[in-house]
Design an enzyme around this catalytic site. Sequence first.
Site, PDB file in Angstrom:
ATOM      1  N   GLY A  29       0.856  -1.277  -0.088  1.00 32.70           N
ATOM      2  CA  GLY A  29       0.083  -0.005   0.215  1.00 32.70           C
ATOM      3  C   GLY A  29       0.870   1.160  -0.036  1.00 32.70           C
ATOM      4  CB  ALA A  30       1.988   3.958   1.266  1.00 28.06           C
ATOM      5  N   GLY A  34       5.576   4.116  -8.918  1.00 27.01           N
ATOM      6  CA  GLY A  34       6.407   2.963  -9.052  1.00 27.01           C
ATOM      7  C   GLY A  34       5.320   1.723  -8.983  1.00 27.01           C
ATOM      8  CG  HIS A  35       3.140   0.683  -5.512  1.00 23.79           C
ATOM      9  ND1 HIS A  35       3.454   1.764  -4.541  1.00 23.79           N
ATOM     10  CD2 HIS A  35       3.813  -0.336  -4.696  1.00 23.79           C
ATOM     11  CE1 HIS A  35       4.048   1.340  -3.393  1.00 23.79           C
ATOM     12  NE2 HIS A  35       4.204   0.206  -3.708  1.00 23.79           N
ATOM     13  CD  GLN A  59       7.655  -7.179   4.090  1.00 27.88           C
ATOM     14  OE1 GLN A  59       7.111  -8.110   3.539  1.00 27.88           O
ATOM     15  NE2 GLN A  59       8.185  -6.296   3.353  1.00 27.88           N
ATOM     16  CD  GLN A 151      10.715  -7.230  -2.256  1.00 29.00           C
ATOM     17  OE1 GLN A 151      10.717  -7.006  -1.132  1.00 29.00           O
ATOM     18  NE2 GLN A 151       9.713  -6.806  -2.928  1.00 29.00           N
ATOM     19  CB  SER A 183      10.577   4.544  -1.812  1.00 22.95           C
ATOM     20  OG  SER A 183      10.190   4.210  -0.459  1.00 22.95           O
TER      21      SER A 183
HETATM   22  P1  AMP Z   1       6.084  -2.348  -1.445  1.00 18.80           P
HETATM   23  O1  AMP Z   1       4.649  -1.962  -1.410  1.00 18.80           O
HETATM   24  O2  AMP Z   1       7.109  -1.162  -1.208  1.00 18.80           O
HETATM   25  O3  AMP Z   1       6.294  -3.687  -0.879  1.00 18.80           O
HETATM   26  O4  AMP Z   1       6.505  -2.570  -3.059  1.00 18.80           O
HETATM   27  C1  AMP Z   1       5.613  -3.277  -4.070  1.00 18.80           C
HETATM   28  C2  AMP Z   1       6.341  -3.523  -5.373  1.00 18.80           C
HETATM   29  O5  AMP Z   1       6.421  -2.520  -5.813  1.00 18.80           O
HETATM   30  C3  AMP Z   1       7.523  -4.353  -5.141  1.00 18.80           C
HETATM   31  O6  AMP Z   1       7.742  -5.269  -6.173  1.00 18.80           O
HETATM   32  C4  AMP Z   1       8.472  -3.147  -5.236  1.00 18.80           C
HETATM   33  O7  AMP Z   1       9.938  -3.366  -5.852  1.00 18.80           O
HETATM   34  C5  AMP Z   1       7.583  -2.348  -6.404  1.00 18.80           C
HETATM   35  N1  AMP Z   1       8.188  -1.060  -6.339  1.00 18.80           N
HETATM   36  C6  AMP Z   1       8.307  -0.075  -5.311  1.00 18.80           C
HETATM   37  N2  AMP Z   1       8.830   1.034  -5.730  1.00 18.80           N
HETATM   38  C7  AMP Z   1       9.084   1.034  -6.875  1.00 18.80           C
HETATM   39  C8  AMP Z   1       9.668   2.118  -7.953  1.00 18.80           C
HETATM   40  N3  AMP Z   1      10.106   3.267  -7.744  1.00 18.80           N
HETATM   41  N4  AMP Z   1       9.719   1.549  -9.132  1.00 18.80           N
HETATM   42  C9  AMP Z   1       9.123   0.369  -9.494  1.00 18.80           C
HETATM   43  N5  AMP Z   1       8.713  -0.593  -8.877  1.00 18.80           N
HETATM   44  C10 AMP Z   1       8.818  -0.134  -7.293  1.00 18.80           C
END
Ligand code: AMP
Length: 255
Positions: A29-30, A34-35, A59, A151, A183
Site C-alpha cells: 500500500g501507500a 512505482g507501484h 518482514q 527482493q 518509495s
Molecule cells: P512495496 O509496497 O514497497 O512492498 O512494493 C511493492 C512492489 O512495488 C515491489 O515489487 C516493489 O519493488 C515495487 N516498487 C516499489 N517502488 C518502486 C519503484 N520506484 N519503481 C518500480 N517498482 C517499485
Amino acid sequence: MNLWKTVPDWLERRRILEGREIGFVPTMGALHSGHLSLVERCRRENQTVAVSIFVNPTQFNDPADLDRYPRTLENDLRLLEDAGTDEVILPGASEMYPDGMLVRVEPNGSAHIMEGAYRPGFFQGVATVVLKLLNLIRPRRSYFGEKDYQQWKVIDEMARDLFVPTEIVACPTVREASGLAASSRNALLSPKARREAAALFRTISSARLCEEAKATLEAQGFLVDYVEEHWNRRFVAAFLEGVRLIDNVAMRPPR
Ligand code: AMP
C-alpha cells in the site's frame, strides 16, 4: 473493481476466475507511481489484474518501522481503480497468519548479503508472505520492481526452486524528477530531506568506487548501511532523518 478482505471470500471468487490468465502485483500500500507502473504492465499482459495490499508484519525487524509505515487506503483504492485493477485482496494479519507462523520459507541463495545481512529475518518474512499470496492468487505472472532488485531475485529463485507455476517479472525503477526512486517511505521525509535524498541515486550512478560513494553520502549526512556491487549492479542502503532508503543501478560496461 472488487475488494476481498477474507481468504474464503477470495477463494470463492478465484474459483469463478478459473481458466483466466491472472496477473498479480503484491504491495504494502501507500501506492505511488512505482507501484502503478507494475499495475499498468500487469494490465497490458493479463486478462485479470489482481493487486494485494498487505503490510506484512513478519518482514519488519524494527517494530517502530512497522508502526510508522504509511497507510493511505482510500487513495490507494482510487489509484487502483483508475489503473484498471479488477480484484483487490486486502487481508488482515489474522487472515494471512491464522495460526501464527507454522511454516517459514528460508531463502538460501541470494538472500544472505545486503538486505539479508542488515535486516535479519527480512527475506524469510518476504518469501513466506509472497509464497502464501502466490498460492492464494495462483497467477500466471507476478510483477516486482527492480527498485528492490535483491527482493525480486530472492523471489525468482524461490519460485523456480519450489516449482511455483508463476512467471516472476522484473519492472524498471520509477523515479521522481530529482532521480530519487519512488518509495512509500519518501512520504516520511521532510521536504528538505526529500530533496537531499536525490543524492543517493546521483552518487551511486557517478562514483567510481563503492568506498567513494559511501564517503560522499556520509559527508552529506546519510548514515550508510552499505554500498556494494553484485550481479553487475551497484546497491545502496542508507538512512536520512532516520528513514531507511534503498536504491540500485545497473553498472555501465567498462569502456
Ligand atoms: P512495496 O509496497 O514497497 O512492498 O512494493 C511493492 C512492489 O512495488 C515491489 O515489487 C516493489 O519493488 C515495487 N516498487 C516499489 N517502488 C518502486 C519503484 N520506484 N519503481 C518500480 N517498482 C517499485
